[in-house]
Scaffold this motif. Sequence first.
Motif, mmCIF file in Angstrom:
data_model
loop_
_atom_site.group_PDB
_atom_site.id
_atom_site.type_symbol
_atom_site.label_atom_id
_atom_site.label_comp_id
_atom_site.label_asym_id
_atom_site.label_seq_id
_atom_site.Cartn_x
_atom_site.Cartn_y
_atom_site.Cartn_z
ATOM 1 N N VAL A 73 0.837 -1.199 0.000
ATOM 2 C CA VAL A 73 0.000 0.000 0.000
ATOM 3 C C VAL A 73 0.872 1.250 0.000
ATOM 4 O O VAL A 73 0.560 2.243 -0.690
ATOM 5 N N LEU A 74 1.977 1.230 0.750
ATOM 6 C CA LEU A 74 2.872 2.388 0.746
ATOM 7 C C LEU A 74 3.461 2.630 -0.647
ATOM 8 O O LEU A 74 3.545 3.780 -1.107
ATOM 9 N N PHE A 102 2.601 4.632 5.719
ATOM 10 C CA PHE A 102 3.865 4.293 6.363
ATOM 11 C C PHE A 102 3.688 3.985 7.847
ATOM 12 O O PHE A 102 4.482 3.229 8.435
ATOM 13 N N VAL A 103 2.662 4.543 8.479
ATOM 14 C CA VAL A 103 2.375 4.206 9.877
ATOM 15 C C VAL A 103 2.139 2.706 10.023
ATOM 16 O O VAL A 103 2.644 2.057 10.959
ATOM 17 N N GLU A 109 5.825 -4.205 9.978
ATOM 18 C CA GLU A 109 6.903 -4.791 9.192
ATOM 19 C C GLU A 109 8.207 -4.849 9.981
ATOM 20 O O GLU A 109 8.323 -4.282 11.073
ATOM 21 N N GLY A 110 9.219 -5.521 9.386
ATOM 22 C CA GLY A 110 10.523 -5.621 10.010
ATOM 23 C C GLY A 110 11.352 -4.372 9.827
ATOM 24 O O GLY A 110 10.960 -3.421 9.130
ATOM 25 N N ARG A 111 12.530 -4.384 10.447
ATOM 26 C CA ARG A 111 13.367 -3.190 10.434
ATOM 27 C C ARG A 111 13.807 -2.809 9.031
ATOM 28 O O ARG A 111 13.804 -1.627 8.668
ATOM 29 N N GLY A 112 14.181 -3.805 8.215
ATOM 30 C CA GLY A 112 14.627 -3.478 6.854
ATOM 31 C C GLY A 112 13.544 -2.814 6.036
ATOM 32 O O GLY A 112 13.789 -1.819 5.323
ATOM 33 N N CYS A 116 13.391 1.038 4.324
ATOM 34 C CA CYS A 116 13.055 1.286 2.913
ATOM 35 C C CYS A 116 11.807 2.154 2.775
ATOM 36 O O CYS A 116 11.748 3.076 1.945
ATOM 37 N N GLY A 117 10.794 1.865 3.594
ATOM 38 C CA GLY A 117 9.582 2.667 3.540
ATOM 39 C C GLY A 117 9.826 4.099 3.951
ATOM 40 O O GLY A 117 9.228 5.035 3.386
#
Length: 408
Positions: A73-74, A102-103, A109-112, A116-117
Amino acid sequence: MRTVVYHVRMPATEALRPRPAHVALAVGFAVAGCLAGAFYDPAPWRPFDLWAHLLTLLIALSLALRETRPLGVLVITAAGFAGYLLLGYQPSLNFWVPAVAFVSVAAREGRGRIVCGSALLAAVIALSGMCGRLPWPVVAVQALIVPAAACTVGLTQRRLAARNAELRRLTALLDQQQRQEARRAVLDERFRIARELHDTISQHMTIVTLQTGLAEYVFCTDPPAARKALGTAAAAGRESLEELRRLLVVLRTYDLGGASGPENPADPLPDELLAGVDRIPALAERLEAAGLRVEVRFSGARRPLHPGIELCAYRVVQEALTNVVKHSGSATAEVAVRYLDDALRVTVLDRGGPLSATSTGGSGHGLIGMRERAKIWHGSLTAGTRPGGGFQVRLSLPLDRTATAADP
């Protein structure tokens, strides 16, 4: 400690089904974005035409799936907003849609993927500022603050979700423990009733059995002795019924373990409901009808004790003497009760044959019940044959911990 996480696979249709709250938010952004673009058309932006409406709907409505596909979606909202800006349309409310998307990335999601987001959101926010011809310091600050704020909100949601999951786990664990405690309380109550029934009935039934057997044996040869034996059996039966009545009153009204008492905790337990050490001589007199002579000795400063301690000592003496009648074959027994400063010690011994709760005719329940009673009141009980012959039961109950009974 390793934490194992189990993922439950849901059907594809259920996984893609958006939540009503997310749908409402997406529709709200779509309607508000279209209205803002239609009624606010400043120069030199391109007029808000059909393509602008379609792009606004695409960007906003994709938020409905931000819980199940947050990174996708982002990407859609960021790409749609970038295309919207490059076509020359004014940012309108579409500026906030990638930030909201992005919230969800930061929350799920994970850190990676969060990194990226964050870079993707910063790039599209910077593009919005450049298309709006804002000063470069404003563009830079805006590109830093918006991802940082959205990431903070998302991480806060993540922590709240983790705490809620832990709370649900602890609630389920507490519920399971409460059910186990309830089952354990039922079992403890069954054991308590079994002990009381065994201790109350065993002695009287022993006397009834012996006396009726004697009456049958001498019925024709010695009628007076038979009548006397039947009278003794009848008296023992009546006393057994009276003990049962008292036991039922106690079980319905009081907690023999000492955890609770009458309706008014300040009221003492009635003496007629609970047997005590003072009733041991009367118990010895009753057993004389069964042919057992019992010598009872008291030593130390006699004083009132906790009703549970009194009942425990009485029941142990009652069971030990009943076992002498049933299994020992001895004609005499001794009961010694010692009042110490910090303990009550009771000794029951006979000088006849070996006594054992597991001998022929015994079930072993008596010895188990005596040890359970001693354990409830933090005491100890030993039972075994004596070196010189006979059997001995020793009970020791501490008097400095009688305020509460131990966990059965």
